[in-house]
Design an enzyme around this catalytic site. Structure first.
Site, PDB file in Angstrom:
ATOM      1  N   GLY A 253       0.758  -1.240   0.000  1.00 25.95           N
ATOM      2  CA  GLY A 253       0.000   0.000   0.000  1.00 25.95           C
ATOM      3  C   GLY A 253       0.785   1.284   0.000  1.00 25.95           C
ATOM      4  N   GLU A 291       3.732  -6.894   1.634  1.00 28.97           N
ATOM      5  CA  GLU A 291       3.118  -7.253   0.339  1.00 28.97           C
ATOM      6  C   GLU A 291       3.005  -6.024  -0.558  1.00 28.97           C
ATOM      7  OE1 GLU A 291      -0.718  -8.545   1.696  1.00 28.97           O
ATOM      8  OE2 GLU A 291       0.013 -10.478   2.407  1.00 28.97           O
ATOM      9  N   GLY A 293       3.114  -3.763  -3.889  1.00 24.99           N
ATOM     10  CA  GLY A 293       2.905  -3.964  -5.317  1.00 24.99           C
ATOM     11  C   GLY A 293       3.265  -2.705  -6.089  1.00 24.99           C
ATOM     12  N   ARG A 294       2.350  -1.754  -6.078  1.00 25.13           N
ATOM     13  CA  ARG A 294       2.506  -0.531  -6.877  1.00 25.13           C
ATOM     14  C   ARG A 294       3.853   0.155  -6.671  1.00 25.13           C
ATOM     15  NH1 ARG A 294      -1.814   1.501  -5.484  1.00 25.13           N
ATOM     16  NH2 ARG A 294      -3.018   0.953  -7.316  1.00 25.13           N
ATOM     17  N   ARG A 330      -7.953   2.539 -15.324  1.00 29.69           N
ATOM     18  CA  ARG A 330      -8.361   3.365 -14.193  1.00 29.69           C
ATOM     19  C   ARG A 330      -8.328   4.852 -14.550  1.00 29.69           C
ATOM     20  NH1 ARG A 330      -5.535  -0.189  -9.371  1.00 29.69           N
ATOM     21  NH2 ARG A 330      -7.432  -1.338  -8.861  1.00 29.69           N
ATOM     22  N   CYS A 366     -13.421   2.842 -29.070  1.00 30.88           N
ATOM     23  CA  CYS A 366     -14.589   3.501 -29.639  1.00 30.88           C
ATOM     24  C   CYS A 366     -15.608   3.875 -28.580  1.00 30.88           C
ATOM     25  CB  CYS A 366     -15.210   2.612 -30.707  1.00 30.88           C
ATOM     26  SG  CYS A 366     -14.080   2.433 -32.087  1.00 30.88           S
ATOM     27  N   TYR A 395      -0.355  -2.035 -12.514  1.00 33.70           N
ATOM     28  CA  TYR A 395      -1.807  -1.913 -12.689  1.00 33.70           C
ATOM     29  C   TYR A 395      -2.190  -1.150 -13.958  1.00 33.70           C
ATOM     30  CZ  TYR A 395      -1.828  -2.970  -7.627  1.00 33.70           C
ATOM     31  OH  TYR A 395      -1.645  -3.529  -6.386  1.00 33.70           O
TER      32      TYR A 395
HETATM   33  C1  LIG Z   1      -3.380  -5.206  -3.687  1.00 35.53           C
HETATM   34  C2  LIG Z   1      -2.839  -5.781  -2.449  1.00 35.53           C
HETATM   35  C3  LIG Z   1      -1.521  -5.518  -2.069  1.00 35.53           C
HETATM   36  C4  LIG Z   1      -0.628  -4.560  -2.815  1.00 35.53           C
HETATM   37  O1  LIG Z   1      -1.074  -3.244  -2.736  1.00 35.53           O
HETATM   38  P1  LIG Z   1      -0.203  -2.064  -3.359  1.00 35.53           P
HETATM   39  O2  LIG Z   1      -1.031  -0.852  -3.119  1.00 35.53           O
HETATM   40  O3  LIG Z   1      -0.037  -2.364  -4.808  1.00 35.53           O
HETATM   41  O4  LIG Z   1       1.102  -2.044  -2.636  1.00 35.53           O
HETATM   42  C5  LIG Z   1      -1.036  -6.160  -0.947  1.00 35.53           C
HETATM   43  N1  LIG Z   1      -1.808  -7.001  -0.217  1.00 35.53           N
HETATM   44  C6  LIG Z   1      -3.087  -7.267  -0.556  1.00 35.53           C
HETATM   45  C7  LIG Z   1      -3.863  -8.216   0.277  1.00 35.53           C
HETATM   46  C8  LIG Z   1      -3.649  -6.660  -1.665  1.00 35.53           C
HETATM   47  O5  LIG Z   1      -4.930  -6.908  -1.984  1.00 35.53           O
END
Ligand SMILES: *Cc1c(COP(=O)(O)O)cnc(C)c1O
Length: 447
Positions: A253, A291, A293-294, A330, A366, A395
């Protein structure tokens, strides 16, 4: 040609990459060259993985077990997962497909975490047999696990908690509201007592999990969710009379800055916010799982697209490009929450200059709303120019949207020292793949 110059900044490096992509025929302003390509900065991804690892290592008591599991949904590409694994990261997966990708990348079960609010019995059985860490999302999922587990599971099992600490700026990405669909809500009446008892009754539960924020959630609010998680773990361990909860999974997050090349906030700032809110998190009494991601991938993705045509409508110039809703879903559907920068280049891949003109940057799909930017002040674009769209590594093109049967674009990794080199990481979706996806192997099914 186009070798690195001393003290080169991020923008100069990007210009060199765009120029090389045109010269090497990956994308271009001419009729014979492909109109769209997606690029991933291999060195940048490694640097982010190293920044994450070192920020936590610097704060944690020596010897504390820690797994940084990349949230696969942010960039579900096997070569990306393997690159991150090579940099010491594991995978967080949320579907059988994502688990298969992690396994294809060679990520072991011990370095994989399964989260999802709707795991089937079959998925749970596979994860438990493999020894993948599982975080149960609901009371019903825990009860299902009760019936499945006749003996201690091979891998760790935890429970996802919603600390209900509140929303950020983007509702769709706020995971810790009072009514979020994720986890067991901690502040609902009786929930805390129920959770403590659930753990005491199930000695095989050893983890707590929360993912209390994402893009739009301020760091102190994310940290508050983690503090709630830590307090709950202490309470469970007190009630159990032993260190039953041994690992805290604090989710991902970390927000990303889409406004400039600056990486802000940093992992070090996030760790500092955690140290302030919950210093005991780092004292070594709990192992840690993250965890992200982004924040690991976003800044390292770059889309290059040709301007196919331009027109002026109602007094507004419009550039019709090949980058639209298929790779920036998005941004197209929620433009206020997901603004993207647009960087103009000419047909040769040279940065374009000129007086700023407000123009719309449109995609190929379109429907009228397929716009990457509206009234954006840029040097006036012409047919054959290119646009670069930075910060698209998570994403965006890795979360393809199949509108208008637009194919998945190719993805190339690149390195820049000493010169720019590209390697294909995902081929463009072929027409035959696209046909298969569209039921072409069952043409008479509805006759
Ligand atoms: C989407 C998600 C993440 C990653 O979130 P980011 O904002 O991309 O860092 C981590 N854990 C869970 C459970 C998620 O659903």
């Amino acid at each position: 040609m186009h070798r690195r110059t001393q003290g080169e900044d991020g923008a100069a490096r990007r210009d060199r990459v765009v120029r090389a992509a045109v010269e090497q025929g990956l994308v271009g302003g001419t009729e014979s060259s492909p109109p769209l390509v997606c690029l991933l900065d291999t060195d940048g991804i490694r640097a982010s993985a190293a920044a994450l690892t070192s920020a936590f290592a610097a704060a944690l008591a020596p010897g504390t077990p820690v797994l940084h599991a990349f949230a696969v949904k942010a960039a579900p590409l096997v070569p990306v997962l393997r690159l991150l694994a090579d940099a010491g990261l594991g995978c967080e997966v949320a579907s059988p497909g994502e688990l298969a990708l992690a396994r294809a990348a060679g990520v072991s079960a011990q370095r994989t975490v399964l989260d999802s609010p709707a795991k089937t019995t079959a998925e749970l059985r596979e994860a438990l047999a493999l020894g993948v860490a599982v975080n149960a999302d609901s009371r019903q999922e825990l009860e299902r696990l009760d019936t499945m587990l006749s003996r201690r599971p091979a891998g760790p099992v935890g429970v996802r908690v919603n600390p209900q600490t509140g929303a950020g700026a983007i509702d769709a990405l706020s995971t810790a509201t009072a009514t979020s669909k994720f986890g067991i809500a901690l502040r609902d009446p009786g929930a805390r007592e129920w959770l403590v008892r659930a753990f005491v009754d199930r000695p095989w539960l050893t983890r707590l999990h929360t993912h209390s924020g994402s893009q739009g959630v301020p760091l102190p609010l994310i940290a508050e969710g983690v503090r709630e998680l830590h307090a709950l773990a202490e309470e469970i361990n007190e009630a159990a009379g032993r260190r039953q909860v041994d690992t805290l999974d604090i989710g991902g997050g970390l927000p990303v800055n889409f406004a400039s090349d600056e990486e802000n906030p940093t992992y070090a700032q996030y760790v500092a916010a955690l140290q302030e809110a919950v210093p005991a998190l780092f004292d070594g009494s709990y192992g840690l799982v993250t965890e992200f991601g982004r924040s690991l991938l976003a800044k390292h993705g770059l889309v290059l697209a040709r301007v196919e045509y331009t027109k002026t409508t109602g007094g507004r110039p419009i550039a019709l490009t090949h980058a639209g809703v298929q790779l920036a879903t998005r941004t197209v559907y929620a433009p206020a929450a997901w603004p993207l920068r647009i960087l103009p280049y000419d047909a040769k891949g040279t940065p374009k200059t000129g007086p700023p003109v407000a123009q719309d940057i449109a995609g190929p799909a379109c429907f009228a709303g397929d716009l990457l930017a509206t009234a954006r002040e840029l040097p006036e674009l012409a047919a054959g120019d290119l646009i670069a769209v930075p910060d698209t590594g998570a994403y965006f093109f890795t979360a393809h949207y199949g509108y208008n049967s637009l194919p998945r674009p190719p993805v190339h990794g690149f390195t820049t020292t000493p010169e720019v080199r590209f390697t294909l990481a995902r081929p463009a979706q072929s027409l035959s793949d696209l046909l298969t996806e569209a039921g072409a192997t069952h043409p008479n099914a509805l006759l």
